[in-house]
Design an enzyme around this catalytic site. Structure first.
Site, PDB file in Angstrom:
ATOM      1  N   TRP A 131       0.806  -1.219   0.000  1.00 33.34           N
ATOM      2  CA  TRP A 131       0.000   0.000   0.000  1.00 33.34           C
ATOM      3  C   TRP A 131       0.838   1.268   0.000  1.00 33.34           C
ATOM      4  O   TRP A 131       0.302   2.357  -0.149  1.00 33.34           O
ATOM      5  CB  TRP A 131      -0.915   0.010   1.234  1.00 33.34           C
ATOM      6  CG  TRP A 131      -0.236  -0.479   2.478  1.00 33.34           C
ATOM      7  CD1 TRP A 131      -0.316  -1.746   2.989  1.00 33.34           C
ATOM      8  CD2 TRP A 131       0.650   0.235   3.352  1.00 33.34           C
ATOM      9  NE1 TRP A 131       0.464  -1.871   4.112  1.00 33.34           N
ATOM     10  CE2 TRP A 131       1.068  -0.666   4.368  1.00 33.34           C
ATOM     11  CE3 TRP A 131       1.135   1.539   3.384  1.00 33.34           C
ATOM     12  CZ2 TRP A 131       1.933  -0.300   5.395  1.00 33.34           C
ATOM     13  CZ3 TRP A 131       2.010   1.906   4.396  1.00 33.34           C
ATOM     14  CH2 TRP A 131       2.389   0.995   5.383  1.00 33.34           C
ATOM     15  N   ASN A 132       2.153   1.166   0.201  1.00 35.22           N
ATOM     16  CA  ASN A 132       2.919   2.403   0.401  1.00 35.22           C
ATOM     17  C   ASN A 132       3.202   3.162  -0.903  1.00 35.22           C
ATOM     18  O   ASN A 132       3.302   4.369  -0.910  1.00 35.22           O
ATOM     19  CB  ASN A 132       4.218   2.139   1.168  1.00 35.22           C
ATOM     20  CG  ASN A 132       5.081   1.083   0.529  1.00 35.22           C
ATOM     21  OD1 ASN A 132       4.618   0.317  -0.322  1.00 35.22           O
ATOM     22  ND2 ASN A 132       6.327   1.021   0.927  1.00 35.22           N
ATOM     23  N   LYS A 174      -2.420  -7.781  -8.121  1.00 33.74           N
ATOM     24  CA  LYS A 174      -3.263  -7.766  -6.921  1.00 33.74           C
ATOM     25  C   LYS A 174      -2.737  -6.639  -6.039  1.00 33.74           C
ATOM     26  O   LYS A 174      -1.727  -6.794  -5.357  1.00 33.74           O
ATOM     27  CB  LYS A 174      -3.131  -9.120  -6.236  1.00 33.74           C
ATOM     28  CG  LYS A 174      -4.057  -9.511  -5.105  1.00 33.74           C
ATOM     29  CD  LYS A 174      -4.624  -8.482  -4.224  1.00 33.74           C
ATOM     30  CE  LYS A 174      -4.379  -8.820  -2.770  1.00 33.74           C
ATOM     31  NZ  LYS A 174      -4.415  -7.655  -1.909  1.00 33.74           N
ATOM     32  N   PRO A 175      -3.399  -5.482  -6.090  1.00 38.22           N
ATOM     33  CA  PRO A 175      -2.926  -4.388  -5.234  1.00 38.22           C
ATOM     34  C   PRO A 175      -3.347  -4.636  -3.794  1.00 38.22           C
ATOM     35  O   PRO A 175      -4.215  -5.461  -3.524  1.00 38.22           O
ATOM     36  CB  PRO A 175      -3.657  -3.165  -5.802  1.00 38.22           C
ATOM     37  CG  PRO A 175      -4.881  -3.704  -6.463  1.00 38.22           C
ATOM     38  CD  PRO A 175      -4.610  -5.134  -6.851  1.00 38.22           C
ATOM     39  N   GLY A 178       6.154  -6.617  -0.026  1.00 38.83           N
ATOM     40  CA  GLY A 178       5.390  -6.455   1.209  1.00 38.83           C
ATOM     41  C   GLY A 178       6.200  -6.912   2.401  1.00 38.83           C
ATOM     42  O   GLY A 178       7.435  -6.824   2.393  1.00 38.83           O
ATOM     43  N   SER A 179       5.523  -7.431   3.388  1.00 40.26           N
ATOM     44  CA  SER A 179       6.204  -7.795   4.624  1.00 40.26           C
ATOM     45  C   SER A 179       6.955  -9.118   4.478  1.00 40.26           C
ATOM     46  O   SER A 179       6.600  -9.961   3.646  1.00 40.26           O
ATOM     47  CB  SER A 179       5.184  -7.928   5.756  1.00 40.26           C
ATOM     48  OG  SER A 179       4.313  -9.010   5.487  1.00 40.26           O
ATOM     49  N   GLU A 219      10.411  -8.698  -2.646  1.00 44.12           N
ATOM     50  CA  GLU A 219      11.025  -7.488  -2.071  1.00 44.12           C
ATOM     51  C   GLU A 219      10.329  -7.238  -0.750  1.00 44.12           C
ATOM     52  O   GLU A 219       9.135  -6.944  -0.727  1.00 44.12           O
ATOM     53  CB  GLU A 219      10.846  -6.312  -3.034  1.00 44.12           C
ATOM     54  CG  GLU A 219      11.935  -5.273  -2.859  1.00 44.12           C
ATOM     55  CD  GLU A 219      11.482  -4.047  -2.128  1.00 44.12           C
ATOM     56  OE1 GLU A 219      11.226  -4.151  -0.905  1.00 44.12           O
ATOM     57  OE2 GLU A 219      11.390  -2.998  -2.768  1.00 44.12           O
ATOM     58  N   LEU A 220      11.069  -7.414   0.339  1.00 45.52           N
ATOM     59  CA  LEU A 220      10.426  -7.467   1.650  1.00 45.52           C
ATOM     60  C   LEU A 220      10.856  -6.298   2.540  1.00 45.52           C
ATOM     61  O   LEU A 220      11.247  -5.260   2.033  1.00 45.52           O
ATOM     62  CB  LEU A 220      10.733  -8.831   2.294  1.00 45.52           C
ATOM     63  CG  LEU A 220      10.410 -10.030   1.373  1.00 45.52           C
ATOM     64  CD1 LEU A 220      10.840 -11.333   1.998  1.00 45.52           C
ATOM     65  CD2 LEU A 220       8.943 -10.059   0.989  1.00 45.52           C
ATOM     66  N   CYS A 226      10.171   1.151   1.905  1.00 43.86           N
ATOM     67  CA  CYS A 226      10.978  -0.008   2.303  1.00 43.86           C
ATOM     68  C   CYS A 226      12.446   0.379   2.478  1.00 43.86           C
ATOM     69  O   CYS A 226      13.149  -0.229   3.273  1.00 43.86           O
ATOM     70  CB  CYS A 226      10.820  -1.145   1.295  1.00 43.86           C
ATOM     71  SG  CYS A 226      11.006  -0.614  -0.404  1.00 43.86           S
ATOM     72  N   GLU A 286      11.295  -3.304  11.760  1.00 44.14           N
ATOM     73  CA  GLU A 286      10.867  -2.293  10.789  1.00 44.14           C
ATOM     74  C   GLU A 286       9.753  -1.447  11.403  1.00 44.14           C
ATOM     75  O   GLU A 286       8.702  -1.960  11.780  1.00 44.14           O
ATOM     76  CB  GLU A 286      10.356  -2.986   9.518  1.00 44.14           C
ATOM     77  CG  GLU A 286      10.083  -2.011   8.401  1.00 44.14           C
ATOM     78  CD  GLU A 286       9.748  -2.705   7.085  1.00 44.14           C
ATOM     79  OE1 GLU A 286       9.024  -3.719   7.112  1.00 44.14           O
ATOM     80  OE2 GLU A 286      10.220  -2.231   6.034  1.00 44.14           O
TER      81      GLU A 286
HETATM   82  P1  NDP Z   1       1.626  -7.661   3.583  1.00 44.03           P
HETATM   83  O1  NDP Z   1       2.923  -8.269   3.289  1.00 44.03           O
HETATM   84  O2  NDP Z   1       0.726  -8.376   4.517  1.00 44.03           O
HETATM   85  O3  NDP Z   1       0.808  -7.398   2.240  1.00 44.03           O
HETATM   86  C1  NDP Z   1       1.404  -7.185   0.975  1.00 44.03           C
HETATM   87  C2  NDP Z   1       0.447  -7.694  -0.101  1.00 44.03           C
HETATM   88  O4  NDP Z   1       0.260  -9.091   0.026  1.00 44.03           O
HETATM   89  C3  NDP Z   1      -0.945  -7.090  -0.018  1.00 44.03           C
HETATM   90  O5  NDP Z   1      -1.457  -6.913  -1.317  1.00 44.03           O
HETATM   91  C4  NDP Z   1      -1.696  -8.154   0.730  1.00 44.03           C
HETATM   92  O6  NDP Z   1      -3.079  -8.067   0.549  1.00 44.03           O
HETATM   93  C5  NDP Z   1      -1.126  -9.410   0.113  1.00 44.03           C
HETATM   94  N1  NDP Z   1      -1.293 -10.622   0.899  1.00 44.03           N
HETATM   95  C6  NDP Z   1      -1.594 -10.751   2.217  1.00 44.03           C
HETATM   96  N2  NDP Z   1      -1.625 -12.066   2.567  1.00 44.03           N
HETATM   97  C7  NDP Z   1      -1.335 -12.769   1.439  1.00 44.03           C
HETATM   98  C8  NDP Z   1      -1.185 -14.173   1.155  1.00 44.03           C
HETATM   99  N3  NDP Z   1      -1.351 -15.101   2.091  1.00 44.03           N
HETATM  100  N4  NDP Z   1      -0.856 -14.531  -0.096  1.00 44.03           N
HETATM  101  C9  NDP Z   1      -0.670 -13.610  -1.051  1.00 44.03           C
HETATM  102  N5  NDP Z   1      -0.797 -12.274  -0.850  1.00 44.03           N
HETATM  103  C10 NDP Z   1      -1.119 -11.863   0.384  1.00 44.03           C
HETATM  104  O7  NDP Z   1       1.931  -6.221   4.074  1.00 44.03           O
HETATM  105  P2  NDP Z   1       0.993  -5.256   4.870  1.00 44.03           P
HETATM  106  O8  NDP Z   1       0.358  -4.393   3.873  1.00 44.03           O
HETATM  107  O9  NDP Z   1       0.105  -5.976   5.829  1.00 44.03           O
HETATM  108  O10 NDP Z   1       2.087  -4.456   5.733  1.00 44.03           O
HETATM  109  C11 NDP Z   1       2.701  -5.114   6.827  1.00 44.03           C
HETATM  110  C12 NDP Z   1       4.127  -4.651   6.995  1.00 44.03           C
HETATM  111  O11 NDP Z   1       4.879  -4.935   5.834  1.00 44.03           O
HETATM  112  C13 NDP Z   1       4.268  -3.171   7.186  1.00 44.03           C
HETATM  113  O12 NDP Z   1       4.046  -2.871   8.524  1.00 44.03           O
HETATM  114  C14 NDP Z   1       5.667  -2.928   6.727  1.00 44.03           C
HETATM  115  O13 NDP Z   1       6.546  -3.177   7.807  1.00 44.03           O
HETATM  116  C15 NDP Z   1       5.897  -3.981   5.660  1.00 44.03           C
HETATM  117  N6  NDP Z   1       5.777  -3.446   4.305  1.00 44.03           N
HETATM  118  C16 NDP Z   1       6.872  -3.466   3.496  1.00 44.03           C
HETATM  119  C17 NDP Z   1       6.794  -2.924   2.232  1.00 44.03           C
HETATM  120  C18 NDP Z   1       7.954  -2.903   1.298  1.00 44.03           C
HETATM  121  O14 NDP Z   1       7.981  -2.057   0.412  1.00 44.03           O
HETATM  122  N7  NDP Z   1       8.906  -3.808   1.404  1.00 44.03           N
HETATM  123  C19 NDP Z   1       5.576  -2.309   1.737  1.00 44.03           C
HETATM  124  C20 NDP Z   1       4.474  -2.398   2.647  1.00 44.03           C
HETATM  125  C21 NDP Z   1       4.583  -2.952   3.878  1.00 44.03           C
HETATM  126  P3  NDP Z   1      -3.948  -7.143   1.552  1.00 44.03           P
HETATM  127  O15 NDP Z   1      -3.274  -5.820   1.662  1.00 44.03           O
HETATM  128  O16 NDP Z   1      -5.216  -7.047   0.835  1.00 44.03           O
HETATM  129  O17 NDP Z   1      -3.966  -7.892   2.855  1.00 44.03           O
END
Ligand code: NDP
Length: 537
Positions: free
Chosen positions: A176-177, A200-201, A250-251, A272-273, A306, A404
């Site tokens: 979402w960022n 899948k956003p 994502g995370s 990319e985590l 990130c 983080e």
């Molecule tokens: P997530 O890793 O949970 O989500 C990232 C994406 O994955 C979203 O589109 C999410 O959908 C989707 N998702 C969730 N569960 C699954 C699954 N089991 N299989 C496939 N896709 C899935 O990140 P969050 O948005 O919850 O953020 C949590 C933490 O991640 C933050 O606090 C931050 O520390 C870190 N983060 C790191 C980023 C980076 O750029 N590296 C970017 C954003 C967050 P949905 O959102 O609909 O749940």
């Protein structure tokens, strides 16, 4: 300005979904006249800076994702047949479309993230504008057939080719960022490689992706080549079950789940985590520049990047002066609802649970003896905001130095020397970005090479991300694989080795049946000649 039937722009710049029939005509609940989806199928999208619901999008289930995937697969061969030039033409049109419609795209990003107009413009529009042009220009160069030569005797005289062929259907799961940069941005090289793509956003920020899909359609991208699967985590999990390769941002926690699901299907995954990027300030650094960089790259996008600077290590002789400069600069920042360009410096906290994480890290630090020199609190609503915060007297027992935070906080730690700084910088499960500030750039480069991170900037921070020629990826728990550079598009392909023997060839080659002692001796002699000559240590 018209971008297709799915969006209306309100006077306040907020995007409204007029219909949730997705870019693909997957069967799903129709919108009412007012744009609302009947519960429980709809997901409300909130403006984090106001708390208002700005749109509602569909929550696609497994069947809907499977339908999207089937249509995208059917469309892929036609798209591949466009060739690099044909695909580049559409991407260059999309580049122009983005620039022509930048105001609407920025307004949409701001409405679903609560970030400032500048953060949307500088870190999203400029990234995507550059990326459309970069991949249009370089895809053919990175993915064109490569003729190779081999020292192997058995293939002498043959034509050897490495070919990069599209994998077919790519899934991109984004956070979402940065709805444009981090979610949609990865789709551009995947498309240029000749794949169909389903994005899948994040459920929190789906509107920018839907708008970009409309833009691509206007630019002539064939139907179903690009799809947007709005939904929650389950929709993301369903997507992994359908695609030939998954690109996830994502995370680390969710990244592991995605990697496990990909491993079960034996499909490649690029991840990319999270990050906990260190900044090192040596005593010979230009302190004014270092303080400006620490302030900007920790607070930009409200720290929700990130590769934000998440912790700083400063050599003892310049620690007090650096802390004073940074504290003054951070206290001067204006935080609040973005009303237009220049209205605030730091915007909203996009993801609701993130605010608790930030509060928890600051409280934990203070409980363990840290001092707050600026900020330190969330702001009362409406909207979600956290004051730009500077923490000192911190150490590695505190979450703010090891986990983080992903918020507008900057913990600064005093170190005895560069050795201690490097040791602490590497004392982390993460390894995404990093930076070193010193006037001795040679020493800075040597220190940069010792940091366990995918990127290291000397006298700069985060800027490596903008050079699409450079690989961008994480070490340790920060990810696998990379975006950008040759690897950033080759990952969306499989390599095929092609060997062509000329038509004027022997009917039977010397190593073949029947085995004869004379031939075997001849070949053994040749191998010795090729690989056994010369002296070794
Ligand atoms: P997530 O890793 O949970 O989500 C990232 C994406 O994955 C979203 O589109 C999410 O959908 C989707 N998702 C969730 N569960 C699954 C699954 N089991 N299989 C496939 N896709 C899935 O990140 P969050 O948005 O919850 O953020 C949590 C933490 O991640 C933050 O606090 C931050 O520390 C870190 N983060 C790191 C980023 C980076 O750029 N590296 C970017 C954003 C967050 P949905 O959102 O609909 O749940």
């Amino acid at each position: 300005m018209a971008v297709g039937p799915d969006f209306e722009q309100s006077e306040t710049g907020e995007s409204k979904m007029a219909s949730v029939e997705q870019v693909q005509s997957v069967e799903q609940p129709r919108a009412s006249e007012h744009g609302a989806i009947p519960a429980p199928a709809g997901i409300p999208v909130e403006n984090p800076a106001t708390g208002e619901t700005v749109a509602t999008v569909a929550d696609l289930d497994r069947d809907a994702v499977a339908q999207l995937a089937a249509r995208a697969r059917a469309a892929q061969p036609g798209w591949e047949s466009y060739g690099f030039d044909g695909r580049a033409r559409i991407m260059l049109r999309a580049q122009k479309w983005l620039m022509d419609n930048a105001d609407q795209v920025i307004a949409t990003i701001v409405s679903e993230t609560g970030k400032t107009f500048e953060d949307a413009s500088l870190a999203e529009i400029s990234y995507a504008g550059n990326a459309f042009g970069f991949w249009a220009k370089h895809a053919g160069e990175y993915l064109g057939d490569e003729r190779v030569k081999s020292a192997q005797l058995l293939v002498k005289g043959k034509k050897l080719i490495v070919r990069y062929r599209p994998l077919g259907l790519i899934g991109v799961i984004g956070p979402w960022n940065y709805p444009l940069t981090n979610s949609f941005g990865d789709c551009i090289p995947a498309l240029m490689a000749g794949n169909s793509v389903i994005l899948k956003p994040s459920e929190v920020t789906p509107l920018t992706s839907l708008l970009m899909a409309e833009g691509l359609r206007e630019c002539g991208l064939p139907e179903h080549v690009f799809g947007v699967a709005t939904g929650r985590g389950e929709t993301g999990a369903a997507l992994v079950e359908q695609v030939d390769m998954i690109m996830f941002t994502g995370s680390t926690r969710t990244g592991r789940k995605v990697a496990e699901a990909a491993a079960r299907r034996l499909i490649p995954a690029s991840l990319e985590l999270g990050g906990k990027d260190p900044m090192i300030v040596l005593s010979d650094a230009d302190l004014e520049r270092a303080a400006n960089f620490a302030t900007y790259y920790s607070m930009q996008n409200a720290g929700q990047t990130c590769i934000s600077i998440e912790r700083v290590y400063v050599e003892e002789p310049v620690y007090d002066e650096f802390v004073q400069k940074v504290s003054e600069k951070v206290r001067a920042l204006r935080v609040g609802k973005p009303e237009g360009p220049g209205s605030v410096d730091v915007g909203a906290i996009t993801f609701p649970p993130q605010l608790q994480t930030i509060e928890d890290h600051v409280t934990d630090a203070v409980d363990k003896g840290a001092r707050v020199l600026a900020g330190g609190h969330s702001k009362p609503g409406p909207g979600r905001f956290y004051e730009p915060t500077v923490l000192v007297d911190v150490d590695h027992t505190m979450k703010c130095m090891t986990e983080e935070t992903f918020g507008p906080t900057l913990p600064i730690m005093k170190v005895a020397d560069a050795e201690e700084a490097v040791r602490l910088a590497n004392d982390s499960p993460y390894g995404l970005g990093s930076s070193v500030f010193t006037r001795d750039t040679e020493r800075g480069e040597q220190i940069a090479r010792r940091i366990d991170a995918g990127a290291a900037n000397v006298n700069d921070a985060m800027i490596n991300y903008t050079a699409l020629e450079l690989p961008m990826g994480g070490a340790k728990a920060s990810g696998l694989g990379s975006r950008h550079g040759a690897g950033g598009i080759r990952k969306y392909t499989s390599q095929q080795a092609i060997v062509v023997t000329p038509k004027l060839a022997l009917k039977r080659e010397p190593h073949m049946y029947p085995y004869k002692a004379r031939n075997s001796r001849l070949l053994a002699g040749l191998f010795k000649l090729l690989y056994g000559r010369g002296r070794r240590d």
